[in-house]
Every structure is written in structure tokens, then in C-alpha cells.
Design an enzyme around this catalytic site. Structure first.
Site, PDB file in Angstrom:
ATOM      1  N   LYS A 139       0.842  -1.208   0.000  1.00 23.84           N
ATOM      2  CA  LYS A 139       0.000   0.000   0.000  1.00 23.84           C
ATOM      3  C   LYS A 139       0.879   1.261   0.000  1.00 23.84           C
ATOM      4  CE  LYS A 139      -3.348   2.990   0.848  1.00 23.84           C
ATOM      5  NZ  LYS A 139      -4.384   3.395  -0.093  1.00 23.84           N
ATOM      6  N   LYS A 164       0.074  11.814   5.681  1.00 19.03           N
ATOM      7  CA  LYS A 164       0.317  10.731   6.648  1.00 19.03           C
ATOM      8  C   LYS A 164       0.951   9.530   5.951  1.00 19.03           C
ATOM      9  CE  LYS A 164      -2.755   7.792   7.308  1.00 19.03           C
ATOM     10  NZ  LYS A 164      -3.133   6.408   6.993  1.00 19.03           N
TER      11      LYS A 164
HETATM   12  P1  NAD Z   1     -11.674   9.026   8.834  1.00 22.15           P
HETATM   13  O1  NAD Z   1     -10.842   9.978   9.628  1.00 22.15           O
HETATM   14  O2  NAD Z   1     -12.807   9.571   8.027  1.00 22.15           O
HETATM   15  O3  NAD Z   1     -12.278   7.886   9.800  1.00 22.15           O
HETATM   16  C1  NAD Z   1     -11.592   7.319  10.871  1.00 22.15           C
HETATM   17  C2  NAD Z   1     -12.596   7.062  11.994  1.00 22.15           C
HETATM   18  O4  NAD Z   1     -11.931   6.378  13.079  1.00 22.15           O
HETATM   19  C3  NAD Z   1     -13.193   8.335  12.588  1.00 22.15           C
HETATM   20  O5  NAD Z   1     -14.605   8.284  12.543  1.00 22.15           O
HETATM   21  C4  NAD Z   1     -12.666   8.354  14.030  1.00 22.15           C
HETATM   22  O6  NAD Z   1     -13.577   8.927  14.967  1.00 22.15           O
HETATM   23  C5  NAD Z   1     -12.473   6.878  14.305  1.00 22.15           C
HETATM   24  N1  NAD Z   1     -11.545   6.571  15.383  1.00 22.15           N
HETATM   25  C6  NAD Z   1     -10.345   7.163  15.661  1.00 22.15           C
HETATM   26  N2  NAD Z   1      -9.767   6.565  16.718  1.00 22.15           N
HETATM   27  C7  NAD Z   1     -10.605   5.582  17.126  1.00 22.15           C
HETATM   28  C8  NAD Z   1     -10.556   4.613  18.147  1.00 22.15           C
HETATM   29  N3  NAD Z   1      -9.510   4.526  18.999  1.00 22.15           N
HETATM   30  N4  NAD Z   1     -11.594   3.748  18.285  1.00 22.15           N
HETATM   31  C9  NAD Z   1     -12.657   3.814  17.427  1.00 22.15           C
HETATM   32  N5  NAD Z   1     -12.768   4.726  16.442  1.00 22.15           N
HETATM   33  C10 NAD Z   1     -11.752   5.590  16.281  1.00 22.15           C
HETATM   34  O7  NAD Z   1     -10.643   8.234   7.895  1.00 22.15           O
HETATM   35  P2  NAD Z   1     -10.966   7.448   6.536  1.00 22.15           P
HETATM   36  O8  NAD Z   1     -10.921   8.384   5.391  1.00 22.15           O
HETATM   37  O9  NAD Z   1     -12.165   6.598   6.737  1.00 22.15           O
HETATM   38  O10 NAD Z   1      -9.646   6.558   6.429  1.00 22.15           O
HETATM   39  C11 NAD Z   1      -9.438   5.452   7.287  1.00 22.15           C
HETATM   40  C12 NAD Z   1      -8.173   4.737   6.868  1.00 22.15           C
HETATM   41  O11 NAD Z   1      -8.279   4.316   5.507  1.00 22.15           O
HETATM   42  C13 NAD Z   1      -6.903   5.605   6.941  1.00 22.15           C
HETATM   43  O12 NAD Z   1      -5.830   4.841   7.411  1.00 22.15           O
HETATM   44  C14 NAD Z   1      -6.688   6.028   5.505  1.00 22.15           C
HETATM   45  O13 NAD Z   1      -5.332   6.305   5.216  1.00 22.15           O
HETATM   46  C15 NAD Z   1      -7.200   4.805   4.742  1.00 22.15           C
HETATM   47  N6  NAD Z   1      -7.692   5.114   3.400  1.00 22.15           N
HETATM   48  C16 NAD Z   1      -8.514   6.189   3.198  1.00 22.15           C
HETATM   49  C17 NAD Z   1      -8.965   6.469   1.909  1.00 22.15           C
HETATM   50  C18 NAD Z   1      -9.832   7.684   1.636  1.00 22.15           C
HETATM   51  O14 NAD Z   1      -9.980   8.056   0.461  1.00 22.15           O
HETATM   52  N7  NAD Z   1     -10.430   8.335   2.641  1.00 22.15           N
HETATM   53  C19 NAD Z   1      -8.576   5.659   0.832  1.00 22.15           C
HETATM   54  C20 NAD Z   1      -7.779   4.534   1.079  1.00 22.15           C
HETATM   55  C21 NAD Z   1      -7.336   4.282   2.376  1.00 22.15           C
END
Ligand code: NAD
Length: 302
Positions: A176, A244
Site C-alpha cells: 500500500k 500521513k
Molecule cells: P476518517 O478519519 O474519516 O475515519 C476514521 C474514523 O476512526 C473516525 O470516525 C474516528 O472517529 C475513528 N476513530 C479514531 N480513533 C478511534 C478509536 N480509537 N476507536 C474507534 N474509532 C476511532 O478516515 P478514513 O478516510 O475513513 O480513512 C481510514 C483509513 O483508511 C486511513 O488509514 C486512511 O489512510 C485509509 N484510506 C482512506 C482512503 C480515503 O480516500 N479516505 C482511501 C484509502 C485508504
């Protein structure tokens, strides 16, 4: 997707990606117990039959599989090592799949720690963004134990269409990060090309069309190139998340020393965007850095 699957999923992290993935698991027939530290994050899921619970243990205790979709390494460490975490409360099915993008080295350490209490951990980060998450068409790169992978496959198939087991623990995260390295440098290249063309009064939409027919064509030029030109900075994959990921790439390249000069330079551009408060914008907004560098603007970047 079928609607006959059985099994209980503990789903942790209901943000932009996680809430769509949890919904797809429910629609495939699984019982999903979902938790997010921000209670409002999961509210929208109740209408789809997701059981949104108010603490970590309630989501994980009886789960056949626990899946996490969290921002970064510290949050995944928290749900493993923290209060009510998987180390002190191993889930019934003894299977944990982390689909967040986090550090490969930390993933291996978490996997080793969990194995000591009988829990198999897979790393299964994704590509495809919010649209792929919504449509259940994510590409999923899996590292870890092969038997764990075959147990997880039916669940992963409810969220993605391209599944690959790429090696031992941490391998999914490493692949990734290589994906993100290529994407970041590609975005930077598109910004540079558009800035140069703009300075020379080239018709940008036409140039994008022309380039899409040749060897410079890419998914990034197709999708983000249009947004850069049109001025749509709205988030898909956010600047903050890419920064990040680039940090994770550079950290990984320090552990097994590999010079990554282009990645380091691109990270500086992303920091520039963050310094101007643009971290919540989509990656296409990296083009705004070139507005500042060149003193030019187009409708794209108002
Ligand atoms: P986001 O910030 O929208 O969602 C993360 C969620 O996790 C939030 O709702 C937050 O409140 C929750 N959270 C944080 N700490 C927590 C804990 N200890 N216990 C329970 N919940 C907790 O992020 P996202 O966009 O959904 O991305 C999530 C992951 O996926 C990241 O690692 C990101 O790099 C990866 N990702 C994101 C995308 C994208 O386009 N958004 C694409 C591919 C990969």
C-alpha cells in the site's frame, strides 16, 4: 453480493471509508457490531441494520472477525493494547483484520503480540477511495497468515473486488505504501505539467485530453487532472491522509535505508498545502501550491 452470509463482524472506525464498508458487510448478510469513538459517526448506519455500540468490547467480544478502519498507527495500537483492547479482550473468532493504512513495522509488532494471545492479525489496507468503499469495489492488499487470509476472504469479498495475499505480516502495508508513493509522485508530476502549460497559455482541458491518449495517461491525470482544472477541491482522498501516508513511506525507507528523493520532495509540497490550511481538501488541491509558486490562478483553484 449475497445476503446469506453468517458471522458476526466487530467493525471499528466509522469514518469516510469505514461506514461504507460496514454497510456493505451488513448488506452481504453479516451481523455487524460497529464502534467509533465519536458516537455520531455511526448514527447513519442504524437505518441499514448495523448495530452501533457504545464501547469497544461490545463490538469485539463475540465477533468472528474484528475489522478496523482507523486513521493511523496510534489508533490501531489503541484498540489492540489500550483499555478494552484486543490483547486484554481477544475476540471469540480470534481473527483481526486491520484495513487502515499504518506502519508496516508496527503492524508486525501488533501481529506478534496478538499471536501470543491466540489472535491472528492480517494487514489489509485498501485502494479505491470513498467511491470504491461505497460500491464494494476496493482493491485489498493482504499481509499475514495464509489460513487467516482464507478465513477472512468471504468478509473481504463483501467490501472489495480485487483481493491479493501479498506476503507475511506487514506486506500488505508495504505494498500500500508503494502504491501511495507512486500516486503522490504522479500527482506532483501532473501539478508541474499543468503549471507549466498554464504559464504558456495552453488550453488545459484540451491538453489533458491529448495526454490521456498517450504514454503519460494515468488514473490520477484522468480523475484528479480534471478536478485541478475545474477547481473542484472537494475531498475524496484528503491531503492530510496522503501526507500521513508519505510520512509512513519515508519512515519505512529509513528502517531499510532506501533513498526516496522524489517522495521527500513531494512530501514538502503536501506540507506547504497543510501549512495553508488545505489539509481537508482533496489531493487535487495540491495544485494550489503552484498558484502560490507561480503567482497564477485559474478557475480551478479559486
Ligand atoms: P476518517 O478519519 O474519516 O475515519 C476514521 C474514523 O476512526 C473516525 O470516525 C474516528 O472517529 C475513528 N476513530 C479514531 N480513533 C478511534 C478509536 N480509537 N476507536 C474507534 N474509532 C476511532 O478516515 P478514513 O478516510 O475513513 O480513512 C481510514 C483509513 O483508511 C486511513 O488509514 C486512511 O489512510 C485509509 N484510506 C482512506 C482512503 C480515503 O480516500 N479516505 C482511501 C484509502 C485508504
Amino acid at each position: 453480493m449475497n445476503n446469506n452470509s453468517s458471522g458476526i463482524v466487530g467493525f471499528i472506525g466509522l469514518g469516510v471509508m469505514g461506514r461504507e464498508m460496514a454497510r456493505n458487510l451488513t448488506q452481504a448478510g453479516y451481523t455487524v457490531r460497529a464502534f467509533d469513538v465519536v458516537p455520531a459517526a455511526g448514527e447513519v448506519l442504524r437505518q441499514f441494520g448495523v448495530d452501533v455500540v457504545s464501547d469497544l468490547v461490545s463490538a469485539t467480544r463475540d465477533a468472528d472477525i474484528v475489522i478496523s478502519m482507523l486513521p493511523d498507527t496510534p489508533q490501531v495500537e489503541e484498540i489492540v493494547r489500550g483499555e478494552g483492547g484486543l490483547l486484554s479482550h481477544p475476540p471469540r473468532g480470534k481473527l483481526f483484520v486491520d484495513m487502515s493504512t499504518i506502519a508496516p513495522a508496527a503492524t508486525r509488532q501488533l501481529s506478534d503480540a496478538l499471536l501470543a494471545v491466540g489472535v491472528t492479525m492480517l494487514d489489509a489496507p485498501v485502494s479505491g477511495g470513498p467511491v470504491g468503499a461505497k460500491n464494494g469495489t476496493l482493491t485489498i492488499m493482504v499481509g499475514g497468515d495464509a489460513e487467516g487470509y482464507s478465513r477472512a476472504t468471504p468478509y473481504l469479498s463483501a467490501m472489495g473486488t480485487t483481493l491479493n495475499h501479498v506476503g507475511a505480516s506487514g506486506a500488505g502495508q508495504t505494498v500500500k505504501l508503494c502504491n501511495q508513493l507512486i500516486c503522490g509522485i504522479n500527482i506532483q508530476a501532473i501539478c508541474e505539467a499543468l503549471a507549466l502549460a498554464r504559464a504558456w497559455d495552453i488550453n488545459l482541458p484540451q491538453m489533458r485530453e491529448v495526454l490521456m491518449g498517450g504514454s503519460a495517461a494515468s488514473w490520477m491525470l484522468d480523475k484528479l487532472g480534471s478536478s485541478m482544472i475545474e477547481g473542484d477541491a472537494s475531498a475524496g482522498f484528503r491531503i492530510d491522509l496522503m501526507m500521513k501516508d508519505l510520512r509512513l513511506v519515508l519512515e519505512a525507507a529509513q528502517k531499510h535505508p532506501v533513498p526516496l528523493p522524489a517522495t521527500a520532495l513531494v512530501a514538502t509540497q503536501y506540507q506547504n498545502a497543510q501549512a495553508y490550511g488545505e489539509g481537508a481538501n482533496g489531493n487535487q488541491a495540491l495544485f494550489k501550491v503552484y498558484d502560490r509558486l507561480t503567482g497564477q490562478k485559474n478557475s480551478a483553484t479559486q
